[in-house]
Design a protein around this motif. Sequence first.
Motif, PDB file in Angstrom:
ATOM      1  N   UNK A   1      -5.356 -62.918  -6.254  1.00  0.00           N
ATOM      2  CA  UNK A   1      -5.984 -63.915  -5.363  1.00  0.00           C
ATOM      3  C   UNK A   1      -4.668 -64.813  -4.655  1.00  0.00           C
ATOM      4  N   UNK A   2      -3.436 -65.251  -5.007  1.00  0.00           N
ATOM      5  CA  UNK A   2      -2.052 -65.630  -4.660  1.00  0.00           C
ATOM      6  C   UNK A   2      -1.969 -65.504  -3.612  1.00  0.00           C
ATOM      7  N   UNK A   3      -1.940 -63.731  -3.189  1.00  0.00           N
ATOM      8  CA  UNK A   3      -1.068 -63.092  -2.451  1.00  0.00           C
ATOM      9  C   UNK A   3      -2.131 -63.180  -1.261  1.00  0.00           C
ATOM     10  N   UNK A   4      -3.594 -63.603  -1.461  1.00  0.00           N
ATOM     11  CA  UNK A   4      -4.492 -63.677  -0.144  1.00  0.00           C
ATOM     12  C   UNK A   4      -4.684 -65.124   0.030  1.00  0.00           C
ATOM     13  N   UNK A   5      -4.159 -66.113  -1.020  1.00  0.00           N
ATOM     14  CA  UNK A   5      -4.466 -67.418  -0.110  1.00  0.00           C
ATOM     15  C   UNK A   5      -2.916 -67.522   0.456  1.00  0.00           C
ATOM     16  N   UNK A   6      -1.659 -67.185   0.297  1.00  0.00           N
ATOM     17  CA  UNK A   6      -0.766 -67.057   0.466  1.00  0.00           C
ATOM     18  C   UNK A   6      -0.394 -66.902   2.564  1.00  0.00           C
ATOM     19  N   UNK A   7      -1.168 -65.513   1.868  1.00  0.00           N
ATOM     20  CA  UNK A   7      -1.519 -64.709   3.386  1.00  0.00           C
ATOM     21  C   UNK A   7      -2.178 -65.199   4.697  1.00  0.00           C
ATOM     22  N   UNK A   8      -3.672 -66.227   4.469  1.00  0.00           N
ATOM     23  CA  UNK A   8      -3.673 -66.909   5.189  1.00  0.00           C
ATOM     24  C   UNK A   8      -3.072 -68.628   5.339  1.00  0.00           C
ATOM     25  N   UNK A   9      -2.413 -69.058   4.330  1.00  0.00           N
ATOM     26  CA  UNK A   9      -1.235 -69.971   4.168  1.00  0.00           C
ATOM     27  C   UNK A   9      -0.647 -69.242   5.976  1.00  0.00           C
TER      28      UNK A   9
END
Length: 254
Positions: free
Chosen positions: A38-46
């Motif tokens: 989830x962190x990787x997904x959130x940081x990708x959108x960031x």
Amino acid sequence: MAEGDAGTDSETRPKGIEALKQHVVTHKVEVSLWCTRLAAIVFTFAYIIPLFWNPASAYYRILLANAATSALRLHQRLPTMQISVQFLTQLFKEDSCHYLLYSVIFLYVSPSIFIILPVFLFSLIHFASYSLTLLDLLGQNTWWGARLLISLVEFQSRTILRIIAFSEILVMPLTVAFSFFGKSGLLTIVFYYHFLTLRYGSQRNPHTRLMFSDLRIAAEHFANKPGVPSYLRSAILSVIATISRMAPIMPHSQ
């Protein structure tokens, strides 16, 4: 009757929450993997939409989250570390080891969307799959919108895996271009070549190997068209032959 239904709902909901809590306690590693993905997904959108983080900061956080995911998966697959040739051989066969190396290789390379694309897509597939498990603990009829999105991801999982394989191959010429423009070192090319050979020989995920085969067939088909100049045909066939010689030898059973 309405009061009875309300009472039933109030009794069912805590059971779902309690089941979820119990699952988190008994499956700490799996839940931790869900969190790192989830962190990787959130940081990708960031990284793509830099509202709260600097894109460069988000890029490195993606790679760190991927490294954490890979380390946890390695712990699952190879819980006992040994100092032996057999252990190291098994270690480098693991896909999670490949992507742990991937994070290390690109941690000090200039950010690029193509570098984080396979990390994001892998995280998305596995995050969606485990999210369905967590939603089932809460009840079959909860979060139908999330279930719809998860079903879309799972329906397109094969296509996503092919995109990941193509992006892994595409990053190779990207690292070469980066080295020429001073965005990475020459060792990045060497390390990434070894990463790509590991992905080519993956026993659990053949999509990189299949993508190389598909690209070769497409390139040969284009080169053999009547309208293609002879010099371009020779160049394409020469590149194909060079890449084929660099590919690792696979056992006949694969």
